[in-house]
Design an enzyme around this catalytic site. Structure first.
Site, PDB file in Angstrom:
ATOM      1  N   TYR A  73      25.941  44.731  82.621  1.00  0.00           N
ATOM      2  CA  TYR A  73      24.910  45.715  83.055  1.00  0.00           C
ATOM      3  C   TYR A  73      23.396  45.021  82.461  1.00  0.00           C
ATOM      4  O   TYR A  73      22.730  45.291  83.112  1.00  0.00           O
ATOM      5  CB  TYR A  73      24.968  47.017  82.123  1.00  0.00           C
ATOM      6  CG  TYR A  73      25.998  48.025  82.707  1.00  0.00           C
ATOM      7  CD1 TYR A  73      27.300  47.532  82.929  1.00  0.00           C
ATOM      8  CD2 TYR A  73      25.460  49.258  83.064  1.00  0.00           C
ATOM      9  CE1 TYR A  73      27.932  48.555  83.416  1.00  0.00           C
ATOM     10  CE2 TYR A  73      26.210  50.156  83.173  1.00  0.00           C
ATOM     11  CZ  TYR A  73      27.303  50.017  83.611  1.00  0.00           C
ATOM     12  OH  TYR A  73      28.426  50.702  84.058  1.00  0.00           O
ATOM     13  N   LYS A 114      40.235  41.522  80.390  1.00  0.00           N
ATOM     14  CA  LYS A 114      40.819  40.709  81.532  1.00  0.00           C
ATOM     15  C   LYS A 114      40.724  39.299  81.125  1.00  0.00           C
ATOM     16  O   LYS A 114      40.139  38.323  81.670  1.00  0.00           O
ATOM     17  CB  LYS A 114      39.770  40.801  82.905  1.00  0.00           C
ATOM     18  CG  LYS A 114      40.539  40.403  84.229  1.00  0.00           C
ATOM     19  CD  LYS A 114      41.621  40.872  84.779  1.00  0.00           C
ATOM     20  CE  LYS A 114      42.416  40.080  85.801  1.00  0.00           C
ATOM     21  NZ  LYS A 114      43.377  40.664  86.315  1.00  0.00           N
ATOM     22  N   ASP A 148      43.481  45.924  84.804  1.00  0.00           N
ATOM     23  CA  ASP A 148      44.224  46.431  86.008  1.00  0.00           C
ATOM     24  C   ASP A 148      45.557  47.216  85.552  1.00  0.00           C
ATOM     25  O   ASP A 148      45.799  48.103  86.039  1.00  0.00           O
ATOM     26  CB  ASP A 148      44.612  45.437  87.053  1.00  0.00           C
ATOM     27  CG  ASP A 148      45.139  44.163  86.190  1.00  0.00           C
ATOM     28  OD1 ASP A 148      44.763  43.987  85.060  1.00  0.00           O
ATOM     29  OD2 ASP A 148      45.724  43.435  86.996  1.00  0.00           O
ATOM     30  N   ASP A 160      33.205  51.934  81.578  1.00  0.00           N
ATOM     31  CA  ASP A 160      32.510  52.906  82.471  1.00  0.00           C
ATOM     32  C   ASP A 160      33.834  53.361  83.526  1.00  0.00           C
ATOM     33  O   ASP A 160      34.008  54.724  83.668  1.00  0.00           O
ATOM     34  CB  ASP A 160      31.403  52.197  83.472  1.00  0.00           C
ATOM     35  CG  ASP A 160      30.887  52.999  84.451  1.00  0.00           C
ATOM     36  OD1 ASP A 160      30.630  54.343  84.214  1.00  0.00           O
ATOM     37  OD2 ASP A 160      30.812  52.475  85.570  1.00  0.00           O
ATOM     38  N   ASP A 202      35.639  57.080  83.102  1.00  0.00           N
ATOM     39  CA  ASP A 202      35.600  58.266  84.226  1.00  0.00           C
ATOM     40  C   ASP A 202      37.380  58.432  84.641  1.00  0.00           C
ATOM     41  O   ASP A 202      37.482  59.704  84.716  1.00  0.00           O
ATOM     42  CB  ASP A 202      34.912  57.909  85.073  1.00  0.00           C
ATOM     43  CG  ASP A 202      33.340  58.168  85.171  1.00  0.00           C
ATOM     44  OD1 ASP A 202      33.084  58.839  84.201  1.00  0.00           O
ATOM     45  OD2 ASP A 202      32.526  57.857  85.989  1.00  0.00           O
TER      46      ASP A 202
HETATM   47  C1  LIG Z   1      24.564  55.945  85.996  1.00  0.00           C
HETATM   48  C2  LIG Z   1      25.271  54.632  85.556  1.00  0.00           C
HETATM   49  C3  LIG Z   1      24.518  53.430  85.319  1.00  0.00           C
HETATM   50  C4  LIG Z   1      25.980  54.965  84.234  1.00  0.00           C
HETATM   51  C5  LIG Z   1      26.800  53.783  83.912  1.00  0.00           C
HETATM   52  O1  LIG Z   1      27.595  53.005  84.647  1.00  0.00           O
HETATM   53  O2  LIG Z   1      26.800  53.657  82.598  1.00  0.00           O
HETATM   54  C6  LIG Z   1      27.230  56.143  84.187  1.00  0.00           C
HETATM   55  O3  LIG Z   1      28.098  56.047  85.394  1.00  0.00           O
HETATM   56  C7  LIG Z   1      27.945  56.365  83.084  1.00  0.00           C
HETATM   57  O4  LIG Z   1      28.783  55.947  82.677  1.00  0.00           O
HETATM   58  O5  LIG Z   1      26.944  56.788  82.272  1.00  0.00           O
HETATM   59  C1  LIG Z   2      47.316  37.477  87.356  1.00  0.00           C
HETATM   60  C2  LIG Z   2      45.707  38.072  87.665  1.00  0.00           C
HETATM   61  C3  LIG Z   2      45.078  36.532  87.538  1.00  0.00           C
HETATM   62  C4  LIG Z   2      45.701  38.549  88.995  1.00  0.00           C
HETATM   63  C5  LIG Z   2      44.317  38.931  89.390  1.00  0.00           C
HETATM   64  O1  LIG Z   2      43.708  39.630  88.635  1.00  0.00           O
HETATM   65  O2  LIG Z   2      43.992  38.733  90.479  1.00  0.00           O
HETATM   66  C6  LIG Z   2      46.723  39.702  89.245  1.00  0.00           C
HETATM   67  O3  LIG Z   2      46.383  40.805  88.606  1.00  0.00           O
HETATM   68  C7  LIG Z   2      46.572  40.167  90.604  1.00  0.00           C
HETATM   69  O4  LIG Z   2      45.982  40.991  91.196  1.00  0.00           O
HETATM   70  O5  LIG Z   2      47.249  39.393  91.648  1.00  0.00           O
END
Ligand SMILES: CC(C)[C@H](C(=O)O)[C@@H](O)C(=O)O
Ligand SMILES: CC(C)[C@H](C(=O)O)[C@@H](O)C(=O)O
Lengths: 361, 361
Positions: free
Chosen positions: A144, A194, A226, A250, A254
């Site tokens: 950010y 990650k 992921d 973030d 959510d």
């Molecule tokens: C509005 C946006 C910049 C903000 C963020 O990503 O931090 C919002 O999504 C949050 O989580 O407060």
């Molecule tokens: C293993 C890892 C590096 C890979 C990625 O993040 O791309 C996997 O999660 C995928 O989605 O194939």
């Protein structure tokens, strides 16, 4: 008797109407716990752009500076979406407040309340399990704010870039808060990164491992972002505290909020090292339902509880508000969006919900 | 009659056993559609580390170079997790193959199959809606590969950094593939970014808007990544093609997979501009269930179908495989993990599922 100065920033959309309910509740808390609040109101967000040409006017910032905490409503709406990025409410006000006050720690509780499991979009056997998570998100660093960030021409081609950056001390301080939070909860931290791809995540993982040694009573697990996005849906009851960087936090906070199915019930605290903080509902300004008296005030009321707990250290008062909310939910004192379609006539208005919680306290 | 050269890279864990089923199916396809395949097997991943000291031996890479497509199993396992990052199977083999062959486009279909809705972790009314999404993920740029990336000391403090970088042409080419995919599907593209924070996302949004003008029959919407992570859970049936950058696509494609509740049924294609590609199951190597004859071969079989469709342009053959799979699923020819606990005796083995699909074709 200390006077607690609270900067009140209702903002846009449903902000002002839900803020009114939170202040109603804080008034009764003041009586009951013999606390003295000094509430000062300031403009922020779109309304501040309209009135003062800036989403975070100097007067608002100065007011926040001399306050003990900020109670924030919500900001933004289609009216201000076409402004240049840097002038828009989110960037010019919210991100500015976070960095100005070094609010590096964002706490986002996500709970499926007893009796409201049917609101969760998850399969009923999953939602019935006890889901009570808290995302601890680093809020003032990472991609950010990392520099350089911008555009350049490369062989006549436009290229954009952002920088993700984390220092060890930034990771250390947020990790400590996650472990401390876990000690008061179910004693488990899931740190999300990650690390198979990002250097920042490798430093993150190493540092969290080091911090963990000071909290032998807390279980630590590492999870790739992921995989975390998946496991939260498969078995949210496995999570307690979720620790993550700004961007991943973030997304996950959510996602966790949606898993509960009741964004209107969730609060968010953004605090700094000295306990000063900004407290706000997790949902948005919902301009489409503003001024109809149907907005859910619970998230704003719970923000006030978090303000009492984290900035003012008034845990008993915070507990009282939270109990009032749980009671209202259990008694079915709910706004429209939480009520099944065949029982809409039982829905309560914004102020009825606020009144009920106040009266219970 | 063209001979199609396919590099077969079974890899680790369940890779070899599910690969055997995919090859079984391709053999019958060869007969039925009068195609000639030349399958060459190569080591990759952990087994290649053990045998040749490198997750992607020179011979394997050379074999892939002279092939028309790569059929990939899965790689990795606890045995190789403690190696330095750059030598680990994921980085040294998978990321290397992606960048070496410029496999910039990752296609990840995620479908809730008729009759298997109960496997979805979503509430039944949500899972019953028609969920049929395809994530189109940019795979060779963004924060995975952007430079600089590393660590430095800053006032005696360790700092890590990664760079997210996108050029306009990188965004343009992946966007075209997303719109083309949408034209063959439900004519909607949801482009996911974080344009309120990231410069890369702003360029992304602008460029996608430009590309969209060439596809007036496709509806385009933009969504922030945090919101997308929520909306996918709330109403996955609203999505058709989801277009996103490398990192966001990683998160969303796994989230979409989990929403279907059947990772073992999902395939993944990674292709370049000339149609050459790597085709693999979306799930991992699952070392815990390797060699027990219970692994689900469907994802690997569907990878073979994607290989026929995208690299060899054999759509009828691909359709035949996909119909065989749908038939098997509808007839309840399922491996263990898809069968309710009180019907486990009806579960089929890995090879029984493969045989059934082959025989149907
Ligand atoms: C509005 C946006 C910049 C903000 C963020 O990503 O931090 C919002 O999504 C949050 O989580 O407060
Ligand atoms: C293993 C890892 C590096 C890979 C990625 O993040 O791309 C996997 O999660 C995928 O989605 O194939």
């Amino acid at each position: 008797n200390k006077i607690y100065k609270v900067a009140v920033l209702p903002g846009d959309g449903i902000g002002p109407e839900v803020m009114a309910e939170a202040l109603k509740v804080l008034d009764i808390i003041a009586d009951k716990f013999a606390l003295t609040f000094d509430f000062q109101h300031y403009d922020v967000g779109g309304i501040a752009i309209d009135k003062h040409n800036h989403a975070l006017p100097q007067e608002t910032l100065a007011g926040c500076e001399c306050a003990d905490a900020i109670l924030f409503g919500s900001i933004g709406g289609p009216k201000w979406d076409s402004l240049p990025l840097d002038q828009r409410p989110e960037r010019a006000a919210l991100l500015k407040l976070r960095s100005h006050f070094d609010l590096f720690c964002n706490l986002r509780p996500a709970t499926i309340y007893q009796g409201l499991q049917h609101l969760s979009p998850l399969r009923s056997d999953i939602a019935q399990q006890q889901v009570d998570m808290m995302v601890v998100r680093e809020l003032t660093s990472g991609i950010y704010f990392g520099q350089p960030k911008g555009r350049e021409l490369n062989n006549d081609q436009e290229v954009a870039f952002d920088t993700m950056r984390y220092s060890k001390s930034e990771i250390t301080r947020i990790a400590h808060l996650a472990f401390l939070a876990a000690q008061k909860r179910n004693k488990k931290v899931t740190s999300v990164d990650k690390a198979n791809v990002l250097e920042c995540s490798r430093l993150w993982r190493e540092t969290v491992d080091e911090v963990a040694t000071s909290y032998p009573d807390v279980q630590l697990e590492h999870m790739y972002i992921d995989n975390a996005a998946m496991q939260l849906i498969r078995k949210p009851s496995d999570f307690d505290v979720i620790l993550s960087s700004n961007l991943f936090g973030d997304i996950l906070s959510d996602e966790c909020a949606m898993i509960t199915g009741s964004m209107g019930l969730l609060a968010s605290a953004s605090i700094n090292q000295s306990g000063f903080g900004l407290f706000e509902p997790a949902g948005g300004s919902a301009p489409d339902i503003a001024n109809l008296g149907i907005a859910n005030p619970v998230a704003q009321i719970l923000s006030a509880a978090m303000l009492l707990r984290y900035s003012l250290d008034q845990n008993a008062a915070a507990d009282a508000i939270e109990q009032g909310v749980v009671h209202a939910l259990q008694q079915g004192v709910l706004t429209k969006e939480l009520v099944p379609s065949d029982e809409q006539h039982l829905a309560k208005s914004t102020s009825e919900v606020g009144d009920y919680i106040r009266d219970y306290i």
